[in-house]
Design an enzyme around this catalytic site. Structure first.
Site, short mmCIF file in Angstrom:
data_model
loop_
_atom_site.label_atom_id
_atom_site.label_comp_id
_atom_site.label_asym_id
_atom_site.label_seq_id
_atom_site.Cartn_x
_atom_site.Cartn_y
_atom_site.Cartn_z
N THR A 299 3.73 5.40 5.45
CA THR A 299 3.25 6.15 4.52
C THR A 299 2.01 5.35 3.85
OG1 THR A 299 5.17 7.40 4.13
CG2 THR A 299 3.77 7.41 2.34
N ASP A 301 0.25 3.19 5.16
CA ASP A 301 -0.76 3.26 5.94
C ASP A 301 -1.50 4.42 5.88
OD1 ASP A 301 -0.17 0.81 6.86
OD2 ASP A 301 0.65 1.34 8.80
N LYS A 302 -0.94 5.60 5.79
CA LYS A 302 -1.66 6.83 5.54
C LYS A 302 -2.56 6.93 4.18
CE LYS A 302 1.47 9.77 8.49
NZ LYS A 302 2.23 8.52 8.72
N LEU A 303 -1.68 6.29 3.11
CA LEU A 303 -2.34 6.55 1.74
C LEU A 303 -3.70 5.42 2.03
CD1 LEU A 303 0.70 5.98 -0.63
CD2 LEU A 303 -1.02 7.82 -0.38
N PHE A 306 -6.51 7.06 3.57
CA PHE A 306 -7.08 8.11 2.80
C PHE A 306 -7.90 7.41 1.76
CE2 PHE A 306 -7.31 10.49 -1.27
CZ PHE A 306 -7.47 11.49 -1.04
#
Length: 662
Positions: A299, A301-303, A306
């Site tokens: 998560t 990494d996703k942030l 983004f």
DNA sequence: CGGCGGTACTG
DNA sequence: CAGTACC
DNA sequence: GCCG
């Protein structure tokens, strides 16, 4: 789905009187005239009690008088005169004056019945101003008593004064998550106090349990007290991280329709955390803030992605969105789950409409339940206003009383009991009032089927869904069948019915209704279970499990994971714990050492933090100067007993506990 | 790597 | 047993 | 998905 969420009313009363407790301190007297019929008064009676208020025995003890708008001055006057006479007070000659005299001798505020209706609809205390009755009705109305009445200040318009719903500044309440506990948090008696209970019921205070108890605030089922079960979008925190929240919500929905419940849960949590964030995530440093502690590597990494690129590949790549959407729609049909939805999708059905036409063609064959689900797809998707649930309850209650007199008690559970303003279905739990009544009533299955037959007969129940007749399971017949050594129980004598009902009224929709009949001894467990919410149940059961028990809608048992290698199969067993001792929901909380939660506090959002039992995190948090919410809560909760005290109680020390705890 | 809630009906 | 459902 |  994205429906409801209502702003709560107004009324500048102490914060406590908001929401579920909205009727706190109110003693209501309903003037028995006009449309305030006996059956409506019964409904109101239950509702007002559920909201923390009560009905007054007489006008003289009431804080609020409720008057039907169509009652004429003369009728009211006549009624007032009788009342005054009965009290040995002089009444005036004319009705209007009598009313004035009465109102002066009472302490109450006179309101139109519409006020109560508005309160019930919104589940909060609506501003009274616009609903006040004008008892100084001019004398001329007297001459025309057939005129439509009028004690009501704002005239007919009064009925729906609250159209503003969204904007009314509903006391922010604790919307801004006041971190700590709120009043009702009877809060933590120390673990010590729980000890005797556990012993009494056959549990021992193992170190593991002690540690669990100290960390119980981490479980969603203990995070009550605060409640802003959402509420309005008006003023509160205009989500700061809107974009992120929506992205993770998409992921959540995606996995939901795909049937990956674990990822679904995870993303739901992530979205929920982000939504509640008191700051906007703008840099990678933000990721270290304590509120985001719970997010894992993926998560994060996703942030980061983004933050760097303004989007998340994984999310954009949800071309599947089409797929997932179709799957979700199909699964919306009662009786259709993931597997069926996939199968249908594979055979060219993308929408409910497609399914309908293929059923017509005869290309697709549905089960009886699915056919009903399909037939009422649109109707079942509609929420049921609380008021209508009340009416449905009345109908069933009438049938229950007719057939079984007073021997059966009935509780409406589910979201209704949790105080929601609208419900997805109606969930009724029945149980004999006493062991004696239970004997007289006969088997739960017979009770249920005769009740259902009655409701069918009057046209109220229109369709049956899988009707739980487990009657062949064990109704006596052959006992020698299974290896039921030693253990007695498990003759699950509960009976369940799922069906469809419809009020006898013009525009009324078909509604899903569940009726269950449980044995007296299991009632508290059933009540707890069927009141939910789902996440609340899971949390509480997880907690129970960690404490070495298994909690179900029937009882609580000792549980032992067949752990170690091989199979963790044959999971647990153990005799149910002295069922006699559990007479109420409270007893179950108490047994587990949990603080009681009122039904409306069980509206757990996805953010059941961690719930990762014991840990060093607690220790860390205590020392680290964290400012996070969770830290605040848990640090208060876990003020660890002094070492001496621990020894006295025979607990092991933290470190040992760690190792023991798994 | 295994757990993540516990139960009951239908077919 | 798999599938679906309940909270 | 995340946690122990």
């Amino acid at each position: 789905m994205a429906v409801s969420k209502r702003s709560c009313g107004q009324e500048a009363s102490p914060s406590k009187a908001l929401r579920r407790d909205w009727a706190y301190g109110i003693r209501l007297f309903v003037v028995p005239l006009g449309s305030a019929t006996a059956s409506r008064r019964m409904i109101w009676d239950r509702e007002i009690k559920a909201a923390g208020g009560c009905l007054a025995d007489s006008p003289w003890s009431a804080t609020h008088m409720l008057l039907s708008p169509e009652v004429t001055p003369v009728r009211l006057g006549t009624w007032a005169e009788k009342l005054l006479e009965a009290r040995g007070r002089p009444a005036a000659n004319d009705p209007v004056t009598s009313v004035r005299i009465l109102s002066k001798s009472l302490q109450a505020t006179w309101l139109c019945t519409d006020w109560l209706i508005a309160c019930l609809a919104k589940q909060c205390r609506v501003l009274e101003e616009k609903f006040k009755c004008c008892l100084d009705a001019s004398t001329e109305t007297l001459d025309h008593e057939d005129r439509d009445c009028h004690f009501i200040a704002d005239g007919p318009a009064v009925a729906k004064p609250q159209k503003t719903e969204g904007s009314s500044p509903a006391l922010p309440a604790s919307a801004t998550a006041s971190p700590a506990r709120t009043e009702a948090e009877s809060d933590d008696s120390d673990v010590e106090e729980v000890l005797p209970k556990l012993r009494v019921f056959g549990g021992e205070m193992t170190p593991k349990r002690a540690n669990l108890l100290r960390n119980r605030e981490k479980f969603a089922c203990q995070r009550g007290g605060q409640d802003p079960p959402k509420t309005s979008g008006s003023s509160p925190p205009k989500s700061r991280n809107e974009k992120l929240v929506s992205m993770f919500s998409r992921l959540q929905q995606h996995y939901e329709s795909l049937g990956d419940g674990w990822r679904e849960r995870s993303y739901r949590l992530t979205a929920s955390i982000l939504r509640g964030l008191p700051f906007e995530v703008t840099s990678e440093e933000d990721l270290d803030r304590s509120e985001l502690r719970r997010l894992g590597k993926k998560t994060r990494d996703k942030l980061k992605e983004f933050l760097n690129t303004g989007s998340i590949g994984r999310v954009d790549g949800l071309h599947m969105d089409e797929h997932a959407k179709a799957l979700a729609e199909l699964q919306g049909i009662w009786g259709v789950g993931l597997t069926t939805a996939r199968r249908w999708l594979g055979s060219g059905c993308r929408t409910v409409t497609d399914v309908r036409s293929q059923v017509q063609d005869g290309t697709l064959r549905l089960s009886a339940d699915q056919l009903i689900g399909l037939q009422f797809f649109e109707e079942f998707a509609q929420r049921i206003p609380r008021i209508e649930v009340d009416e449905i309850i009345q109908v069933v209650q009438a049938a229950v009383s007719r057939r079984f007199g007073n021997r059966l008690r009935m509780e409406a559970c589910g979201s209704f009991r949790r105080g929601k303003a609208s419900c997805g279905d109606v969930d009724l739990l029945l149980c004999a009032r006493s062991a004696k009544d239970e004997l007289a009533l006969g088997s739960t299955h017979d009770v249920l089927s005769s009740l259902v037959a009655d409701l069918h007969g009057q046209g109220f129940i229109t369709h049956d869904l899988k009707g739980g007749n487990q009657s062949h399971r064990r109704p006596g017949g052959h006992v020698g069948q299974d290896v039921n050594d030693g253990e007695e129980q498990q003759s699950s004598t509960a009976a369940t019915y799922f069906g469809v009902c419809q009020l006898a009224r013009v525009g009324s929709l078909h509604r899903r209704i569940d009726i269950k009949v449980y044995p007296v001894l299991e009632f508290p467990f059933a009540l707890l279970s069927f009141t939910g919410s789902g996440p609340f149940n899971r949390s509480m059961r997880l907690y129970a499990r960690r404490a070495g028990f298994s909690l179900s809608d029937h009882s609580i048992c000792r549980a032992a994971h067949a752990r170690g290698n091989g199979r963790g199969e044959r999971i647990w067993t153990g005799p149910p714990i002295a069922a006699m001792q559990f007479a109420s929901e409270r007893d179950i909380f108490e047994f587990l050492g949990l603080a009681y939660r009122e039904p409306w506090q069980r509206e757990v959002d996805a953010s059941w933090l961690a719930e990762t039992g014991t840990d060093k995190q607690a220790a860390k948090q205590a020392t680290a100067a964290t400012t996070g919410l969770a830290a605040d809560v848990s640090s208060q909760a876990s003020s660890p007993p002094a070492k001496a005290e621990r020894e006295a109680l025979g607990w092991k020390d933290e470190d040992e506990v760690q190792s023991l705890s798994d």
